[in-house]
Design a protein around this motif. Structure first.
Motif, PDB file in Angstrom:
ATOM      1  N   LYS A  55       3.892 -94.995  18.468  1.00  0.00           N
ATOM      2  CA  LYS A  55       4.859 -94.894  17.370  1.00  0.00           C
ATOM      3  C   LYS A  55       5.152 -93.445  16.973  1.00  0.00           C
ATOM      4  CE  LYS A  55       5.010 -99.361  16.726  1.00  0.00           C
ATOM      5  NZ  LYS A  55       6.192-100.140  16.992  1.00  0.00           N
ATOM      6  N   ILE A  56       4.493 -92.489  17.616  1.00  0.00           N
ATOM      7  CA  ILE A  56       4.650 -91.076  17.250  1.00  0.00           C
ATOM      8  C   ILE A  56       5.791 -90.464  18.058  1.00  0.00           C
ATOM      9  CG2 ILE A  56       3.539 -88.810  17.238  1.00  0.00           C
ATOM     10  CD1 ILE A  56       0.847 -90.372  16.931  1.00  0.00           C
ATOM     11  N   HIS A  57       6.698 -89.827  17.351  1.00  0.00           N
ATOM     12  CA  HIS A  57       7.834 -89.157  17.984  1.00  0.00           C
ATOM     13  C   HIS A  57       7.637 -87.651  17.853  1.00  0.00           C
ATOM     14  CE1 HIS A  57      10.608 -92.771  17.986  1.00  0.00           C
ATOM     15  NE2 HIS A  57       9.529 -93.185  17.349  1.00  0.00           N
ATOM     16  N   VAL A  58       7.863 -86.924  18.938  1.00  0.00           N
ATOM     17  CA  VAL A  58       7.774 -85.466  18.920  1.00  0.00           C
ATOM     18  C   VAL A  58       9.128 -84.920  19.363  1.00  0.00           C
ATOM     19  CG1 VAL A  58       6.606 -83.423  19.831  1.00  0.00           C
ATOM     20  CG2 VAL A  58       5.303 -85.536  19.447  1.00  0.00           C
ATOM     21  N   VAL A  59       9.714 -84.083  18.518  1.00  0.00           N
ATOM     22  CA  VAL A  59      11.010 -83.476  18.805  1.00  0.00           C
ATOM     23  C   VAL A  59      10.784 -81.994  19.083  1.00  0.00           C
ATOM     24  CG1 VAL A  59      13.314 -82.982  17.912  1.00  0.00           C
ATOM     25  CG2 VAL A  59      12.146 -85.105  17.250  1.00  0.00           C
ATOM     26  N   LEU A  60      11.204 -81.541  20.249  1.00  0.00           N
ATOM     27  CA  LEU A  60      11.089 -80.126  20.590  1.00  0.00           C
ATOM     28  C   LEU A  60      12.441 -79.461  20.368  1.00  0.00           C
ATOM     29  CD1 LEU A  60       9.070 -80.334  23.931  1.00  0.00           C
ATOM     30  CD2 LEU A  60       8.204 -80.131  21.591  1.00  0.00           C
ATOM     31  N   GLU A  61      12.437 -78.390  19.592  1.00  0.00           N
ATOM     32  CA  GLU A  61      13.657 -77.627  19.344  1.00  0.00           C
ATOM     33  C   GLU A  61      13.453 -76.223  19.892  1.00  0.00           C
ATOM     34  OE1 GLU A  61      14.968 -77.809  15.298  1.00  0.00           O
ATOM     35  OE2 GLU A  61      15.077 -79.996  15.315  1.00  0.00           O
ATOM     36  N   GLU A  62      14.073 -75.986  21.020  1.00  0.00           N
ATOM     37  CA  GLU A  62      13.946 -74.702  21.695  1.00  0.00           C
ATOM     38  C   GLU A  62      15.056 -73.776  21.196  1.00  0.00           C
ATOM     39  OE1 GLU A  62      12.865 -73.425  26.242  1.00  0.00           O
ATOM     40  OE2 GLU A  62      13.921 -75.285  25.891  1.00  0.00           O
ATOM     41  N   MET A  63      14.665 -72.621  20.670  1.00  0.00           N
ATOM     42  CA  MET A  63      15.629 -71.694  20.086  1.00  0.00           C
ATOM     43  C   MET A  63      15.878 -70.513  21.016  1.00  0.00           C
ATOM     44  SD  MET A  63      14.177 -71.591  16.186  1.00  0.00           S
ATOM     45  CE  MET A  63      12.588 -70.994  16.728  1.00  0.00           C
ATOM     46  N   ARG A  64      17.134 -70.123  21.099  1.00  0.00           N
ATOM     47  CA  ARG A  64      17.470 -68.916  21.853  1.00  0.00           C
ATOM     48  C   ARG A  64      16.971 -67.703  21.081  1.00  0.00           C
ATOM     49  NH1 ARG A  64      23.721 -69.259  23.305  1.00  0.00           N
ATOM     50  NH2 ARG A  64      23.363 -67.080  22.814  1.00  0.00           N
ATOM     51  N   LYS A  65      16.565 -66.678  21.803  1.00  0.00           N
ATOM     52  CA  LYS A  65      16.023 -65.478  21.165  1.00  0.00           C
ATOM     53  C   LYS A  65      17.067 -64.735  20.343  1.00  0.00           C
ATOM     54  CE  LYS A  65      12.306 -64.945  24.450  1.00  0.00           C
ATOM     55  NZ  LYS A  65      11.717 -64.167  25.525  1.00  0.00           N
ATOM     56  N   ASP A  66      18.340 -64.932  20.654  1.00  0.00           N
ATOM     57  CA  ASP A  66      19.378 -64.278  19.858  1.00  0.00           C
ATOM     58  C   ASP A  66      19.798 -65.125  18.659  1.00  0.00           C
ATOM     59  OD1 ASP A  66      20.640 -66.175  21.475  1.00  0.00           O
ATOM     60  OD2 ASP A  66      22.425 -64.959  21.774  1.00  0.00           O
ATOM     61  N   HIS A  67      19.143 -66.274  18.479  1.00  0.00           N
ATOM     62  CA  HIS A  67      19.412 -67.149  17.339  1.00  0.00           C
ATOM     63  C   HIS A  67      18.250 -67.175  16.355  1.00  0.00           C
ATOM     64  CE1 HIS A  67      22.666 -69.775  19.476  1.00  0.00           C
ATOM     65  NE2 HIS A  67      22.978 -68.500  19.429  1.00  0.00           N
ATOM     66  N   TYR A  68      17.325 -66.231  16.481  1.00  0.00           N
ATOM     67  CA  TYR A  68      16.142 -66.227  15.622  1.00  0.00           C
ATOM     68  C   TYR A  68      15.767 -64.791  15.285  1.00  0.00           C
ATOM     69  CZ  TYR A  68      11.477 -67.365  13.911  1.00  0.00           C
ATOM     70  OH  TYR A  68      10.364 -67.499  13.131  1.00  0.00           O
ATOM     71  N   GLY A  69      15.446 -64.555  14.031  1.00  0.00           N
ATOM     72  CA  GLY A  69      15.103 -63.202  13.618  1.00  0.00           C
ATOM     73  C   GLY A  69      13.854 -63.152  12.768  1.00  0.00           C
ATOM     74  N   VAL A  70      13.196 -61.999  12.806  1.00  0.00           N
ATOM     75  CA  VAL A  70      12.014 -61.737  11.992  1.00  0.00           C
ATOM     76  C   VAL A  70      12.155 -60.326  11.435  1.00  0.00           C
ATOM     77  CG1 VAL A  70       9.499 -61.449  12.007  1.00  0.00           C
ATOM     78  CG2 VAL A  70      10.546 -63.234  13.397  1.00  0.00           C
ATOM     79  N   ALA A  71      11.877 -60.167  10.166  1.00  0.00           N
ATOM     80  CA  ALA A  71      11.913 -58.857   9.506  1.00  0.00           C
ATOM     81  C   ALA A  71      13.276 -58.184   9.662  1.00  0.00           C
ATOM     82  CB  ALA A  71      10.798 -57.959  10.032  1.00  0.00           C
ATOM     83  N   GLY A  72      14.340 -58.975   9.596  1.00  0.00           N
ATOM     84  CA  GLY A  72      15.685 -58.428   9.639  1.00  0.00           C
ATOM     85  C   GLY A  72      16.225 -58.112  11.017  1.00  0.00           C
ATOM     86  N   LYS A  73      15.495 -58.487  12.069  1.00  0.00           N
ATOM     87  CA  LYS A  73      15.948 -58.196  13.432  1.00  0.00           C
ATOM     88  C   LYS A  73      15.836 -59.440  14.303  1.00  0.00           C
ATOM     89  CE  LYS A  73      14.764 -53.389  13.202  1.00  0.00           C
ATOM     90  NZ  LYS A  73      14.123 -52.255  13.763  1.00  0.00           N
ATOM     91  N   ARG A  74      16.861 -59.620  15.145  1.00  0.00           N
ATOM     92  CA  ARG A  74      16.797 -60.729  16.094  1.00  0.00           C
ATOM     93  C   ARG A  74      15.690 -60.455  17.110  1.00  0.00           C
ATOM     94  NH1 ARG A  74      22.439 -61.622  18.809  1.00  0.00           N
ATOM     95  NH2 ARG A  74      21.871 -59.549  19.511  1.00  0.00           N
ATOM     96  N   ILE A  75      15.048 -61.506  17.553  1.00  0.00           N
ATOM     97  CA  ILE A  75      13.988 -61.376  18.556  1.00  0.00           C
ATOM     98  C   ILE A  75      14.550 -60.739  19.826  1.00  0.00           C
ATOM     99  CG2 ILE A  75      12.391 -62.671  20.026  1.00  0.00           C
ATOM    100  CD1 ILE A  75      11.520 -62.531  17.098  1.00  0.00           C
ATOM    101  N   SER A  76      15.775 -61.089  20.178  1.00  0.00           N
ATOM    102  CA  SER A  76      16.378 -60.555  21.404  1.00  0.00           C
ATOM    103  C   SER A  76      16.633 -59.052  21.319  1.00  0.00           C
ATOM    104  CB  SER A  76      17.693 -61.279  21.704  1.00  0.00           C
ATOM    105  OG  SER A  76      18.626 -61.086  20.643  1.00  0.00           O
ATOM    106  N   ASP A  77      16.669 -58.499  20.108  1.00  0.00           N
ATOM    107  CA  ASP A  77      16.920 -57.069  19.938  1.00  0.00           C
ATOM    108  C   ASP A  77      15.637 -56.241  19.887  1.00  0.00           C
ATOM    109  OD1 ASP A  77      19.637 -57.596  19.842  1.00  0.00           O
ATOM    110  OD2 ASP A  77      19.676 -57.729  17.650  1.00  0.00           O
ATOM    111  N   GLN A  78      14.519 -56.886  19.916  1.00  0.00           N
ATOM    112  CA  GLN A  78      13.244 -56.158  19.808  1.00  0.00           C
ATOM    113  C   GLN A  78      12.709 -55.770  21.161  1.00  0.00           C
ATOM    114  OE1 GLN A  78      10.582 -58.412  17.324  1.00  0.00           O
ATOM    115  NE2 GLN A  78      12.031 -58.430  15.648  1.00  0.00           N
TER     116      GLN A  78
END
Length: 61
Positions: A38-61
């Motif tokens: 009965k357990i469902h697991v949903v994986l959401e894979e994010m593009r590196k240019d669609h995610y940021g940390v500390a004001g910068k996209r991961i793809s720009d680091q």
């Protein structure tokens, strides 16, 4: 029916994603005594240019 969503950055292999689904299912089943069927697991894979940390996209680091 537990539904677990796991968000992560792109780049994992199918084998890693398969193992993640299996282990998350096992952990949820054990922790809350839920039926694994009965357990469902949903994986959401994010593009590196669609995610940021500390004001910068991961793809720009």
């Amino acid at each position: 029916m537990p539904i677990v969503t796991v968000k992560f950055l792109e780049g994992r292999s199918d084998e890693q994603k398969r193992a993640l689904v299996e282990r998350v299912t096992e952990a949820v089943a054990e922790t809350i005594q839920a039926n694994p069927e009965k357990i469902h697991v949903v994986l959401e894979e994010m593009r590196k240019d669609h995610y940021g940390v500390a004001g910068k996209r991961i793809s720009d680091q």
